[in-house]
Design a protein around this motif. Structure first.
Motif, PDB file in Angstrom:
ATOM      1  N   PHE A  51       0.822  -1.214   0.000  1.00 37.00           N
ATOM      2  CA  PHE A  51       0.000   0.000   0.000  1.00 37.00           C
ATOM      3  C   PHE A  51       0.855   1.263   0.000  1.00 37.00           C
ATOM      4  O   PHE A  51       0.432   2.297  -0.520  1.00 37.00           O
ATOM      5  N   TRP A  52       2.069   1.178   0.535  1.00 36.17           N
ATOM      6  CA  TRP A  52       2.979   2.329   0.440  1.00 36.17           C
ATOM      7  C   TRP A  52       3.369   2.567  -1.014  1.00 36.17           C
ATOM      8  O   TRP A  52       3.383   3.710  -1.488  1.00 36.17           O
ATOM      9  N   ARG A  55       0.294   3.746  -2.949  1.00 32.83           N
ATOM     10  CA  ARG A  55      -0.040   5.124  -2.582  1.00 32.83           C
ATOM     11  C   ARG A  55       0.789   6.116  -3.395  1.00 32.83           C
ATOM     12  O   ARG A  55       0.332   7.210  -3.713  1.00 32.83           O
ATOM     13  N   ASN A  56       2.005   5.725  -3.749  1.00 37.94           N
ATOM     14  CA  ASN A  56       2.873   6.613  -4.522  1.00 37.94           C
ATOM     15  C   ASN A  56       2.441   6.761  -5.979  1.00 37.94           C
ATOM     16  O   ASN A  56       2.973   7.599  -6.704  1.00 37.94           O
ATOM     17  N   GLN A  58      -0.840   7.236  -6.588  1.00 31.53           N
ATOM     18  CA  GLN A  58      -2.036   8.045  -6.464  1.00 31.53           C
ATOM     19  C   GLN A  58      -1.682   9.523  -6.277  1.00 31.53           C
ATOM     20  O   GLN A  58      -0.580   9.853  -5.848  1.00 31.53           O
ATOM     21  N   PRO A  60      -1.934  12.921  -4.370  1.00 27.22           N
ATOM     22  CA  PRO A  60      -2.327  13.506  -3.084  1.00 27.22           C
ATOM     23  C   PRO A  60      -2.857  14.923  -3.262  1.00 27.22           C
ATOM     24  O   PRO A  60      -2.400  15.661  -4.136  1.00 27.22           O
ATOM     25  N   SER A  72       3.059  11.388  -9.686  1.00 26.01           N
ATOM     26  CA  SER A  72       1.689  10.936  -9.453  1.00 26.01           C
ATOM     27  C   SER A  72       0.662  11.786 -10.198  1.00 26.01           C
ATOM     28  O   SER A  72      -0.481  11.364 -10.378  1.00 26.01           O
ATOM     29  N   TYR A  76      -1.578   8.745 -11.644  1.00 20.17           N
ATOM     30  CA  TYR A  76      -2.896   8.537 -11.038  1.00 20.17           C
ATOM     31  C   TYR A  76      -3.960   8.223 -12.070  1.00 20.17           C
ATOM     32  O   TYR A  76      -4.902   7.458 -11.802  1.00 20.17           O
ATOM     33  N   ASP A 140      -5.272  13.722   4.167  1.00 22.21           N
ATOM     34  CA  ASP A 140      -5.446  12.286   3.910  1.00 22.21           C
ATOM     35  C   ASP A 140      -6.056  11.967   2.549  1.00 22.21           C
ATOM     36  O   ASP A 140      -6.237  10.790   2.220  1.00 22.21           O
ATOM     37  N   MET A 142      -6.434  11.185  -1.259  1.00 21.07           N
ATOM     38  CA  MET A 142      -5.663  10.674  -2.400  1.00 21.07           C
ATOM     39  C   MET A 142      -6.651  10.373  -3.530  1.00 21.07           C
ATOM     40  O   MET A 142      -7.798  10.008  -3.288  1.00 21.07           O
TER      41      MET A 142
END
Length: 304
Positions: A51-52, A55-56, A58, A60, A72, A76, A140, A142
């Motif tokens: 998930f780390w 997450r990169n 996606q 933010p 991203s 994304y 938080d 994303m």
């Protein structure tokens, strides 16, 4: 599939004017890879690591986080994790993208998709950081998914051929301008809901779709830099041809050169004003109203 999956994949990349399928394939590859790697990471007890990494990919909303992962802003809109999310995005991309591809060529599909994705992402970041309503969500939040790029294509197709008709199950024939208006409206009223960031990105993509085709009708291509940049990146991975220099004496022509025999001329090019008139006719009466000669001229122009 006569040649199997491998041949189908290969043909998708070698076939000209095939951007819609190529974009879909990129999204599918990323989706399948993410789901497969998730299983392996889970089995190895490294779910948090997966998930780390994911997450990169996606986007933010927080500007500080974006500065740490600027890629991203592009990754994304090629990233999905939910099956129905990618399914509906790719279906809309296929249905509406074919219109752009058929009448305006693949370059415009790519330009709309990339510009829509970039605009949707930037609008999402801007709104989340400057409107107090979203202040408690910035840290938080994303975003992922192709929706912004797809909305650019949907609205672009609707602006280009507003009276083009789709036959919808249980509804019947519906002009695509009404489909586009409906989805833009639904995104607008959803900008304060649970998927507010995604809905805002939809509106950014939709705005680009309208602006891009409007400017294209005036003779200005906003997406030219996108295609030039892609060609530049491709050129970095292409081996440079070796030039062989052969020294010859005398006045003989080098082997392989051809003697000119008058001026050769390619097929006559259709003036842009005539192409514009054909496009106006499509917008008013539909593609079926074109004569065979007009269809041929439009086809030739799309290959430029």
């Amino acid at each position: 599939m006569n040649g199997g999956i491998k041949e189908e994949f290969s043909n998708a990349w070698s076939k000209p004017n095939n951007a819609v399928v190529q974009i879909i394939l990129i999204n599918l590859i990323v989706f399948v890879a993410a789901r497969v790697f998730k299983v392996f990471f889970d089995l190895s007890g490294a779910t948090d690591t997966f998930f780390w990494v994911f997450r990169n990919l996606q986007l933010p909303a927080d500007v500080g986080s974006l500065l740490l992962q600027p890629w991203s802003l592009v990754t994304y809109f090629f990233t999905h994790f939910d099956f129905f999310h990618i399914l509906f995005n790719m279906l809309f991309l296929f249905w509406f993208g074919r219109i752009i591809q058929e009448f305006l060529n693949s370059k415009r599909v790519i330009s709309l998709y990339v510009l829509g994705g970039l605009a949707g992402g930037l609008l999402y970041i801007f709104i989340y950081n400057f409107l107090p309503f979203y202040a408690d969500r910035v840290t938080d939040s994303m975003m992922l998914g192709a929706s912004a790029g797809v909305y650019a294509i949907v609205v672009g197709a609707a602006v280009f051929m507003p009276n083009y008709t789709f036959f919808l199950i249980f509804i019947g024939p519906v002009k695509i301008k009404y489909i586009a208006i409906f989805y833009v409206f639904m995104s607008f009223i959803g900008t304060t809901g649970a998927n507010a960031g995604g809905e805002i990105a939809h509106l950014g993509g939709a705005l680009v779709g309208w602006l891009y085709i409007s400017q294209l009708n005036k003779g200005s291509d906003m997406g030219g830099w996108v295609i030039n940049f892609i060609h530049f990146v491709k050129s970095l991975f292409k081996p440079q041809p070796k030039i062989k220099v052969t020294h010859r004496s005398g006045n003989r022509r080098p082997t392989g050169s051809k003697k000119k025999s008058g001026t050769s001329k390619g097929a006559d090019q259709t003036p842009q004003s005539e192409i514009d008139a054909i496009l106006d006719k499509i917008s008013e009466s539909g593609y079926e109203s074109l004569t065979k000669d007009e269809k041929q001229k439009l086809f030739n122009a799309s290959k430029k």
